[in-house]
Motif scaffolding. Structure first.
Motif, PDB file in Angstrom:
ATOM      1  N   GLN A 166       0.744  -1.055   0.077  1.00 14.55           N
ATOM      2  CA  GLN A 166       0.176  -0.034   0.010  1.00 14.55           C
ATOM      3  C   GLN A 166       0.874   1.366   0.094  1.00 14.55           C
ATOM      4  O   GLN A 166       0.360   2.333  -0.762  1.00 14.55           O
ATOM      5  CB  GLN A 166      -0.789   0.079   1.297  1.00 14.55           C
ATOM      6  CG  GLN A 166      -1.999  -1.192   1.197  1.00 14.55           C
ATOM      7  CD  GLN A 166      -2.879  -0.973   2.413  1.00 14.55           C
ATOM      8  OE1 GLN A 166      -3.598  -0.081   2.810  1.00 14.55           O
ATOM      9  NE2 GLN A 166      -2.943  -2.276   3.065  1.00 14.55           N
ATOM     10  N   LEU A 167       2.103   1.156   0.675  1.00 18.71           N
ATOM     11  CA  LEU A 167       3.035   2.216   0.522  1.00 18.71           C
ATOM     12  C   LEU A 167       3.491   2.407  -0.730  1.00 18.71           C
ATOM     13  O   LEU A 167       3.473   3.738  -1.090  1.00 18.71           O
ATOM     14  CB  LEU A 167       4.087   2.330   1.769  1.00 18.71           C
ATOM     15  CG  LEU A 167       5.107   3.079   1.773  1.00 18.71           C
ATOM     16  CD1 LEU A 167       4.486   4.564   2.136  1.00 18.71           C
ATOM     17  CD2 LEU A 167       6.146   2.824   2.866  1.00 18.71           C
ATOM     18  N   ALA A 168       3.773   1.287  -1.380  1.00 21.19           N
ATOM     19  CA  ALA A 168       4.459   1.525  -2.875  1.00 21.19           C
ATOM     20  C   ALA A 168       3.561   1.975  -3.468  1.00 21.19           C
ATOM     21  O   ALA A 168       3.745   2.966  -4.373  1.00 21.19           O
ATOM     22  CB  ALA A 168       4.791   0.143  -2.986  1.00 21.19           C
ATOM     23  N   ASP A 169       2.204   1.531  -3.524  1.00 25.36           N
ATOM     24  CA  ASP A 169       1.510   2.052  -4.521  1.00 25.36           C
ATOM     25  C   ASP A 169       1.048   3.548  -4.122  1.00 25.36           C
ATOM     26  O   ASP A 169       0.657   4.582  -5.363  1.00 25.36           O
ATOM     27  CB  ASP A 169      -0.113   1.377  -4.217  1.00 25.36           C
ATOM     28  CG  ASP A 169      -0.348   0.089  -4.747  1.00 25.36           C
ATOM     29  OD1 ASP A 169       0.589  -0.069  -5.778  1.00 25.36           O
ATOM     30  OD2 ASP A 169      -0.979  -0.964  -4.270  1.00 25.36           O
ATOM     31  N   HIS A 170       1.004   4.130  -3.150  1.00 23.05           N
ATOM     32  CA  HIS A 170       0.911   5.427  -2.634  1.00 23.05           C
ATOM     33  C   HIS A 170       2.110   6.378  -3.232  1.00 23.05           C
ATOM     34  O   HIS A 170       1.712   7.436  -4.042  1.00 23.05           O
ATOM     35  CB  HIS A 170       0.868   5.906  -1.080  1.00 23.05           C
ATOM     36  CG  HIS A 170       0.650   7.118  -0.695  1.00 23.05           C
ATOM     37  ND1 HIS A 170      -0.727   7.824  -0.799  1.00 23.05           N
ATOM     38  CD2 HIS A 170       1.555   8.007  -0.414  1.00 23.05           C
ATOM     39  CE1 HIS A 170      -0.354   8.819  -0.337  1.00 23.05           C
ATOM     40  NE2 HIS A 170       1.025   9.281  -0.069  1.00 23.05           N
ATOM     41  N   ALA A 171       3.136   5.682  -3.220  1.00 29.81           N
ATOM     42  CA  ALA A 171       4.272   6.201  -3.673  1.00 29.81           C
ATOM     43  C   ALA A 171       4.325   6.632  -5.019  1.00 29.81           C
ATOM     44  O   ALA A 171       4.670   7.707  -5.830  1.00 29.81           O
ATOM     45  CB  ALA A 171       5.815   5.798  -3.236  1.00 29.81           C
ATOM     46  N   ILE A 172       3.699   5.491  -6.108  1.00 25.14           N
ATOM     47  CA  ILE A 172       3.831   5.576  -7.383  1.00 25.14           C
ATOM     48  C   ILE A 172       2.429   6.402  -7.789  1.00 25.14           C
ATOM     49  O   ILE A 172       2.460   7.448  -8.683  1.00 25.14           O
ATOM     50  CB  ILE A 172       3.538   4.244  -7.883  1.00 25.14           C
ATOM     51  CG1 ILE A 172       4.625   3.413  -7.724  1.00 25.14           C
ATOM     52  CG2 ILE A 172       3.085   4.394  -9.501  1.00 25.14           C
ATOM     53  CD1 ILE A 172       4.546   1.985  -8.078  1.00 25.14           C
ATOM     54  N   GLN A 173       1.405   6.189  -7.078  1.00 28.33           N
ATOM     55  CA  GLN A 173       0.127   7.060  -7.620  1.00 28.33           C
ATOM     56  C   GLN A 173       0.179   8.718  -7.253  1.00 28.33           C
ATOM     57  O   GLN A 173      -0.377   9.422  -7.961  1.00 28.33           O
ATOM     58  CB  GLN A 173      -1.134   6.159  -6.853  1.00 28.33           C
ATOM     59  CG  GLN A 173      -1.501   5.008  -7.299  1.00 28.33           C
ATOM     60  CD  GLN A 173      -2.297   4.161  -6.469  1.00 28.33           C
ATOM     61  OE1 GLN A 173      -3.062   4.585  -5.481  1.00 28.33           O
ATOM     62  NE2 GLN A 173      -2.502   2.873  -6.882  1.00 28.33           N
ATOM     63  N   LYS A 174       0.715   8.834  -6.122  1.00 27.58           N
ATOM     64  CA  LYS A 174       0.648  10.115  -5.643  1.00 27.58           C
ATOM     65  C   LYS A 174       1.787  10.886  -6.116  1.00 27.58           C
ATOM     66  O   LYS A 174       1.742  12.175  -6.458  1.00 27.58           O
ATOM     67  CB  LYS A 174       0.083  10.260  -4.217  1.00 27.58           C
ATOM     68  CG  LYS A 174       0.026  11.710  -3.720  1.00 27.58           C
ATOM     69  CD  LYS A 174      -0.226  11.973  -2.163  1.00 27.58           C
ATOM     70  CE  LYS A 174      -0.406  13.307  -1.740  1.00 27.58           C
ATOM     71  NZ  LYS A 174      -0.927  13.540  -0.298  1.00 27.58           N
ATOM     72  N   HIS A 175       2.871  10.226  -5.822  1.00 30.97           N
ATOM     73  CA  HIS A 175       4.246  11.083  -6.405  1.00 30.97           C
ATOM     74  C   HIS A 175       4.865  10.544  -7.442  1.00 30.97           C
ATOM     75  O   HIS A 175       6.015  11.152  -7.734  1.00 30.97           O
ATOM     76  CB  HIS A 175       4.945  10.966  -4.832  1.00 30.97           C
ATOM     77  CG  HIS A 175       4.344  11.420  -3.747  1.00 30.97           C
ATOM     78  ND1 HIS A 175       4.041  12.577  -3.517  1.00 30.97           N
ATOM     79  CD2 HIS A 175       4.030  10.707  -2.663  1.00 30.97           C
ATOM     80  CE1 HIS A 175       3.473  12.871  -2.489  1.00 30.97           C
ATOM     81  NE2 HIS A 175       3.416  11.681  -1.786  1.00 30.97           N
ATOM     82  N   GLY A 176       4.418   9.787  -8.219  1.00 29.78           N
ATOM     83  CA  GLY A 176       4.857   9.224  -9.451  1.00 29.78           C
ATOM     84  C   GLY A 176       6.353   8.613  -9.313  1.00 29.78           C
ATOM     85  O   GLY A 176       6.871   8.837 -10.307  1.00 29.78           O
TER      86      GLY A 176
END
Length: 354
Positions: A193-203
């Motif tokens: 979930q942290l990895a998805d957040h890093a990709i989705q929100k911060h590219g």
């Protein structure tokens, strides 16, 4: 002093904390001959540190390992031994090293008969980070404590490996999810979930790393499979040197209390630490304590009934469920703050240049 022997066999994180001691010795005592008795795996990371003779001690060799160490030390005598490890195995190794002065831990941090193998002690320090503790081993020799500075030799091929796996058009986030003690590990689905957040929100580009050990390979696969987005999984495909180069060029690392967190800190890369089972102010990434999620006080209270002030410094909270006290929201909020700090710094730099 003309010759000094360092005894620190393991682990990766602690070995990185000894690098400043070596560099400080070379500064304060020019020309000193430094010998370092070190573990087999740890030597793969820093066994080519300039100006140091490395003696490999294979802890898995049993009695043969001690016999080989005695043979290598026969006929030698050091002005001082810095005995930086209290485990009984290390104490037996210290007995094989002839030295006039043998510096060890203060009484509070001694165990496994450590006191029998030393004749000088570092000063007591009730609440001290491991790096600062190891840095203080120079003081009984009349030298200054080692300042926090690091150097890990890397080759062009190590840097080339890193460039091969890092993005050039976005920030790179390296996740090293596994500690040597499984009770220090954060759940795989939360890393996802942290990895998805890093990709989705911060590219960001997310890179998963770990050793070739089956458990770590499975853990990284579990993270990868739980993600909605795609991670770049190179678990087991890099050497310690290549990992160090990767962390050198990455923008941020995420890790629990584990060696790669200390490597990243040593090479100047920020670390988002995930802590509950251990105290980051004792064993966290030295230069990134402000970027650690710290649920250690809650874990200690819940599982031992003690607060940080009451517990022994360095006491672990390695219990089932302790790491689950770190929520995904804890980690994503800290990641958001880190990204915001980087953007602020970039804006300021652009303004200063403009």
């Amino acid at each position: 002093m003309k010759s000094i022997c360092i005894l620190r066999l393991s682990a990766i994180g602690d070995v990185t904390h000894v690098i400043p001691v070596v560099l400080s010795l070379q500064e304060q005592v020019p020309g000193v001959q430094i010998t370092w008795v070190i573990g087999k795996v740890e030597a793969k990371l820093i066994g080519d540190l300039p100006g140091v003779e490395f003696v490999i001690f294979d802890k898995k060799a049993g009695r043969r390992g001690y016999a080989e160490l005695r043979d290598q030390m026969r006929g030698r005598s050091f002005d001082a031994l810095l005995h930086m490890q209290v485990a009984f195995r290390a104490n037996l190794a210290a007995a094989c090293i002839p030295a006039k002065i043998k510096v060890g831990y203060d009484k509070a941090r001694s165990k496994d008969l450590h006191s029998l193998f030393i004749n000088k002690r570092i000063a007591p320090a009730p609440q001290q980070h491991v790096r600062d503790c190891l840095a203080s081993f120079l003081e009984p020799l009349g030298l200054k404590a080692a300042r926090p500075q690091w150097h890990v030799p890397l080759s062009d091929s190590d840097h080339a490996f890193a460039r091969q796996h890092l993005a050039t058009d976005r920030r790179n986030l390296v996740i090293s999810p596994c500690a040597s003690h499984t009770l220090r590990n954060w759940p795989a689905e939360r890393y996802a979930q942290l990895a998805d957040h890093a990709i989705q929100k911060h590219g960001m580009k997310v890179i998963l790393v770990g050793s070739p050990a089956p458990f770590e390979a499975e853990y990284c696969k579990a993270i990868e499979h739980a993600m909605k987005e795609r991670a770049h999984n190179i678990c087991g495909q890099d050497t310690l040197k290549q990992l160090t180069a990767l962390l050198t060029h990455a923008d941020l690392a995420v890790a629990p209390d584990t060696g790669p967190a200390h490597i990243a800190s040593a090479v100047g890369t920020d670390v988002l630490g995930i802590f509950a089972a251990s105290n980051p102010y004792r064993s966290g990434p030295y230069n990134s304590l402000a970027w650690c999620v710290n649920r250690y006080p809650e874990a200690l209270e819940q599982f031992t009934g003690k607060n940080v002030e009451e517990a022994r410094w360095g006491a672990k909270a390695e219990f089932e469920g302790a790491m689950e006290l770190v929520t995904v929201e804890d980690a994503t909020a800290l990641l958001d703050r880190w990204v915001a700090s980087q953007r602020t710094a970039e804006t300021k730099t652009a303004s200063d240049l403009g």
